[in-house]
Write a protein that holds these residues in place. Structure first.
Motif, PDB file in Angstrom:
ATOM      1  N   ALA A  33       0.827  -1.207   0.000  1.00 58.24           N
ATOM      2  CA  ALA A  33       0.000   0.000   0.000  1.00 58.24           C
ATOM      3  C   ALA A  33       0.859   1.253   0.000  1.00 58.24           C
ATOM      4  O   ALA A  33       0.470   2.287  -0.562  1.00 58.24           O
ATOM      5  N   LEU A  34       2.044   1.165   0.594  1.00 62.95           N
ATOM      6  CA  LEU A  34       2.938   2.320   0.623  1.00 62.95           C
ATOM      7  C   LEU A  34       3.853   2.378  -0.600  1.00 62.95           C
ATOM      8  O   LEU A  34       4.153   3.452  -1.111  1.00 62.95           O
ATOM      9  N   ILE A  35       4.296   1.224  -1.077  1.00 65.01           N
ATOM     10  CA  ILE A  35       5.138   1.224  -2.286  1.00 65.01           C
ATOM     11  C   ILE A  35       4.334   1.782  -3.461  1.00 65.01           C
ATOM     12  O   ILE A  35       4.798   2.648  -4.202  1.00 65.01           O
ATOM     13  N   ASN A  36       3.109   1.234  -3.660  1.00 59.88           N
ATOM     14  CA  ASN A  36       2.146   1.777  -4.630  1.00 59.88           C
ATOM     15  C   ASN A  36       2.782   2.027  -5.996  1.00 59.88           C
ATOM     16  O   ASN A  36       2.794   3.157  -6.505  1.00 59.88           O
ATOM     17  N   THR A  37       3.302   0.987  -6.595  1.00 60.68           N
ATOM     18  CA  THR A  37       4.072   1.095  -7.836  1.00 60.68           C
ATOM     19  C   THR A  37       3.367   1.859  -8.952  1.00 60.68           C
ATOM     20  O   THR A  37       3.966   2.754  -9.562  1.00 60.68           O
ATOM     21  N   PRO A  38       2.104   1.566  -9.281  1.00 55.25           N
ATOM     22  CA  PRO A  38       1.483   2.263 -10.420  1.00 55.25           C
ATOM     23  C   PRO A  38       1.429   3.782 -10.262  1.00 55.25           C
ATOM     24  O   PRO A  38       1.452   4.505 -11.249  1.00 55.25           O
ATOM     25  N   ARG A  39       1.361   4.265  -9.014  1.00 54.12           N
ATOM     26  CA  ARG A  39       1.287   5.714  -8.808  1.00 54.12           C
ATOM     27  C   ARG A  39       2.654   6.354  -8.591  1.00 54.12           C
ATOM     28  O   ARG A  39       2.880   7.494  -8.982  1.00 54.12           O
ATOM     29  N   THR A  40       3.561   5.624  -7.942  1.00 56.18           N
ATOM     30  CA  THR A  40       4.841   6.225  -7.555  1.00 56.18           C
ATOM     31  C   THR A  40       6.006   5.806  -8.435  1.00 56.18           C
ATOM     32  O   THR A  40       7.045   6.474  -8.437  1.00 56.18           O
ATOM     33  N   GLY A  41       5.854   4.704  -9.150  1.00 57.12           N
ATOM     34  CA  GLY A  41       6.959   4.176  -9.943  1.00 57.12           C
ATOM     35  C   GLY A  41       7.947   3.374  -9.120  1.00 57.12           C
ATOM     36  O   GLY A  41       8.865   2.761  -9.664  1.00 57.12           O
ATOM     37  N   ARG A  42       7.752   3.335  -7.788  1.00 54.90           N
ATOM     38  CA  ARG A  42       8.653   2.567  -6.931  1.00 54.90           C
ATOM     39  C   ARG A  42       8.279   1.092  -6.973  1.00 54.90           C
ATOM     40  O   ARG A  42       7.113   0.742  -7.055  1.00 54.90           O
ATOM     41  N   ARG A  43       9.287   0.234  -6.893  1.00 55.02           N
ATOM     42  CA  ARG A  43       9.038  -1.193  -6.964  1.00 55.02           C
ATOM     43  C   ARG A  43       9.627  -1.950  -5.790  1.00 55.02           C
ATOM     44  O   ARG A  43       9.529  -3.170  -5.721  1.00 55.02           O
ATOM     45  N   ASP A  44      10.257  -1.226  -4.863  1.00 53.44           N
ATOM     46  CA  ASP A  44      11.019  -1.892  -3.816  1.00 53.44           C
ATOM     47  C   ASP A  44      10.807  -1.201  -2.481  1.00 53.44           C
ATOM     48  O   ASP A  44      10.711   0.025  -2.412  1.00 53.44           O
ATOM     49  N   PHE A  45      10.776  -1.991  -1.416  1.00 52.96           N
ATOM     50  CA  PHE A  45      10.623  -1.451  -0.073  1.00 52.96           C
ATOM     51  C   PHE A  45      11.724  -0.442   0.252  1.00 52.96           C
ATOM     52  O   PHE A  45      11.484   0.564   0.932  1.00 52.96           O
ATOM     53  N   ASN A  46      12.920  -0.699  -0.233  1.00 50.91           N
ATOM     54  CA  ASN A  46      14.044   0.174   0.080  1.00 50.91           C
ATOM     55  C   ASN A  46      13.913   1.562  -0.542  1.00 50.91           C
ATOM     56  O   ASN A  46      14.668   2.478  -0.188  1.00 50.91           O
ATOM     57  N   GLU A  47      12.977   1.732  -1.462  1.00 44.97           N
ATOM     58  CA  GLU A  47      12.752   3.044  -2.060  1.00 44.97           C
ATOM     59  C   GLU A  47      11.833   3.930  -1.220  1.00 44.97           C
ATOM     60  O   GLU A  47      11.652   5.107  -1.528  1.00 44.97           O
ATOM     61  N   LEU A  48      11.236   3.366  -0.162  1.00 45.79           N
ATOM     62  CA  LEU A  48      10.360   4.147   0.692  1.00 45.79           C
ATOM     63  C   LEU A  48      11.162   5.170   1.492  1.00 45.79           C
ATOM     64  O   LEU A  48      12.326   4.953   1.833  1.00 45.79           O
ATOM     65  N   GLU A  49      10.503   6.276   1.816  1.00 42.87           N
ATOM     66  CA  GLU A  49      11.116   7.263   2.687  1.00 42.87           C
ATOM     67  C   GLU A  49      11.157   6.717   4.115  1.00 42.87           C
ATOM     68  O   GLU A  49      10.377   5.844   4.495  1.00 42.87           O
ATOM     69  N   LYS A  50      12.074   7.271   4.916  1.00 40.82           N
ATOM     70  CA  LYS A  50      12.247   6.792   6.289  1.00 40.82           C
ATOM     71  C   LYS A  50      10.950   6.878   7.082  1.00 40.82           C
ATOM     72  O   LYS A  50      10.583   5.956   7.817  1.00 40.82           O
ATOM     73  N   VAL A  51      10.223   7.987   6.927  1.00 38.73           N
ATOM     74  CA  VAL A  51       8.982   8.153   7.687  1.00 38.73           C
ATOM     75  C   VAL A  51       7.934   7.124   7.253  1.00 38.73           C
ATOM     76  O   VAL A  51       7.121   6.671   8.075  1.00 38.73           O
ATOM     77  N   GLU A  52       7.946   6.733   5.978  1.00 35.95           N
ATOM     78  CA  GLU A  52       7.004   5.717   5.506  1.00 35.95           C
ATOM     79  C   GLU A  52       7.314   4.363   6.136  1.00 35.95           C
ATOM     80  O   GLU A  52       6.405   3.618   6.530  1.00 35.95           O
ATOM     81  N   ASP A 111      10.730 -10.532   5.542  1.00 35.51           N
ATOM     82  CA  ASP A 111      12.013 -10.479   4.849  1.00 35.51           C
ATOM     83  C   ASP A 111      11.740 -10.288   3.358  1.00 35.51           C
ATOM     84  O   ASP A 111      11.374 -11.241   2.653  1.00 35.51           O
ATOM     85  N   GLU A 112      11.907  -9.066   2.870  1.00 35.55           N
ATOM     86  CA  GLU A 112      11.596  -8.740   1.485  1.00 35.55           C
ATOM     87  C   GLU A 112      12.536  -9.428   0.506  1.00 35.55           C
ATOM     88  O   GLU A 112      12.156  -9.732  -0.622  1.00 35.55           O
ATOM     89  N   GLU A 113      13.763  -9.664   0.911  1.00 34.80           N
ATOM     90  CA  GLU A 113      14.742 -10.252  -0.002  1.00 34.80           C
ATOM     91  C   GLU A 113      14.552 -11.752  -0.173  1.00 34.80           C
ATOM     92  O   GLU A 113      14.664 -12.288  -1.267  1.00 34.80           O
ATOM     93  N   ARG A 114      14.260 -12.435   0.937  1.00 36.82           N
ATOM     94  CA  ARG A 114      14.151 -13.904   0.879  1.00 36.82           C
ATOM     95  C   ARG A 114      12.707 -14.394   0.790  1.00 36.82           C
ATOM     96  O   ARG A 114      12.468 -15.604   0.705  1.00 36.82           O
ATOM     97  N   SER A 115      11.741 -13.467   0.819  1.00 33.11           N
ATOM     98  CA  SER A 115      10.315 -13.812   0.763  1.00 33.11           C
ATOM     99  C   SER A 115       9.936 -14.798   1.874  1.00 33.11           C
ATOM    100  O   SER A 115       9.324 -15.845   1.633  1.00 33.11           O
ATOM    101  N   LEU A 116      10.314 -14.428   3.090  1.00 34.98           N
ATOM    102  CA  LEU A 116       9.971 -15.208   4.276  1.00 34.98           C
ATOM    103  C   LEU A 116       9.384 -14.267   5.319  1.00 34.98           C
ATOM    104  O   LEU A 116       9.690 -13.071   5.332  1.00 34.98           O
ATOM    105  N   CYS A 117       8.551 -14.813   6.208  1.00 34.42           N
ATOM    106  CA  CYS A 117       8.018 -13.991   7.292  1.00 34.42           C
ATOM    107  C   CYS A 117       8.047 -14.764   8.600  1.00 34.42           C
ATOM    108  O   CYS A 117       8.211 -15.992   8.618  1.00 34.42           O
ATOM    109  N   TYR A 118       7.889 -14.002   9.691  1.00 33.25           N
ATOM    110  CA  TYR A 118       8.065 -14.551  11.031  1.00 33.25           C
ATOM    111  C   TYR A 118       7.033 -13.936  11.972  1.00 33.25           C
ATOM    112  O   TYR A 118       6.645 -12.785  11.827  1.00 33.25           O
ATOM    113  N   MET A 119       6.636 -14.738  12.958  1.00 34.02           N
ATOM    114  CA  MET A 119       5.748 -14.250  14.006  1.00 34.02           C
ATOM    115  C   MET A 119       6.029 -15.070  15.259  1.00 34.02           C
ATOM    116  O   MET A 119       6.019 -16.306  15.206  1.00 34.02           O
ATOM    117  N   GLY A 120       6.324 -14.391  16.361  1.00 36.07           N
ATOM    118  CA  GLY A 120       6.654 -15.119  17.570  1.00 36.07           C
ATOM    119  C   GLY A 120       6.322 -14.331  18.814  1.00 36.07           C
ATOM    120  O   GLY A 120       5.897 -13.168  18.754  1.00 36.07           O
TER     121      GLY A 120
END
Length: 279
Positions: A33-52, A111-120
């Motif tokens: 929802a924050l990357i929002n590629t079609p509107r922002t052109g961003r495709r990666d989490f690392n392109e988000l601003e720090k506040v985002e 984990d955006e790079e390895r496509s894994l998630c965690y919950m504990g």
């Protein structure tokens, strides 16, 4: 205590299997929802601003609390009478505030790079935290020894990648460069065939209020008719599960879409059996 809280989370989620299937999708939606590629052109989490990136943690907290039907507490929520903090990260550790000490913490990671998630779950106390002063808010991370005390609900669990990261940049440009919502949605299903596409991706691509209208026939003006004219089927997990299975396509959840060009007369005959006539 942690075992009881874990059991309550499973119960609230509708079982561990439901938690395992729904949690990765919710995390994916929060970030996309924050990357929002079609509107922002961003495709990666690392392109988000720090506040985002900071906001994502709050978003995840709110979504998880709603999904599990949990009340707000002195910390982020209350489970079985225990005040519980909820912490999210896309890194390899969590920043835990002083007010969470001596309380259970629900820790979540994607984990955006390895496509894994965690919950504990872990009880926050000095023995499980890094030493030192922490950051300027006195927040600290969990130590290597502390990781041994985590009760995992999901660990190294598959997590869907951002859709747009799996599509090459030239294809993204062809999809998003067109002017109208119908054209963008049609381009999406022309370019990306044979794989499920979520409503969120279609919504972001259409950039219009009634985005699902773009996927319907709409008296010959919608994407479904335009695609069929080109010999491309537009199917949904809600309406066409039997046809999707008969064509050997990947499983589509309810609300997901998949496009496909039949390879031969036999596959068109299968489509005709399910009410779709070859143009």
């Amino acid at each position: 205590m942690l075992t009881s809280i874990a059991g309550e989370i499973d119960r609230k989620a509708g079982g561990r299997a439901t938690l395992a299937s729904e949690m990765p999708l919710m995390l994916r939606d929060c970030i996309d929802a924050l990357i929002n590629t079609p509107r922002t052109g961003r495709r990666d989490f690392n392109e988000l601003e720090k506040v985002e990136k900071t906001f994502i943690g709050t978003h995840v907290e709110i979504v998880v609390r709603r999904f599990l039907r949990l009340e707000k507490g002195l910390l982020d929520t209350v489970i079985l009478g225990h005040d519980v903090d909820i912490k999210f990260t896309t890194g390899d550790n969590w920043t835990i505030p002083p007010e969470a000490y001596n309380h259970p913490c629900l820790i979540i990671a994607a984990d955006e790079e390895r496509s894994l998630c965690y919950m504990g779950l872990i009880v926050i106390r000095p023995g499980v935290m890094h030493g030192g002063a922490g950051n300027r808010d006195a927040k600290r991370g969990i130590s290597a020894e502390g990781f041994e005390h985590i009760l995992w609900l999901l660990c190294d669990h598959p997590y869907p990648p951002n859709f747009w990261r799996t599509v090459d940049s030239a294809t993204v440009e062809r999809i998003t460069a067109t002017r109208s919502g119908n054209e963008r949605v049609s381009a999406l299903f022309e370019e990306v065939q044979g794989r499920p596409i979520s409503r969120d991706v279609i919504d972001a691509t259409a950039r219009q209020k009634d985005f699902t209208r773009r996927t319907r026939a709409d008296n010959g003006r919608g994407a479904r008719d335009k695609l069929l004219e080109q010999g491309i089927l537009l199917l949904t997990g809600t309406t066409h599960p039997a046809l999707i299975a008969a064509l050997g396509l990947p499983f589509c959840r309810r609300g997901e879409y998949i496009s496909y060009t039949p390879k031969d007369d036999a596959e068109w005959a299968i489509a005709a059996q399910h009410g779709i006539i070859r143009p």
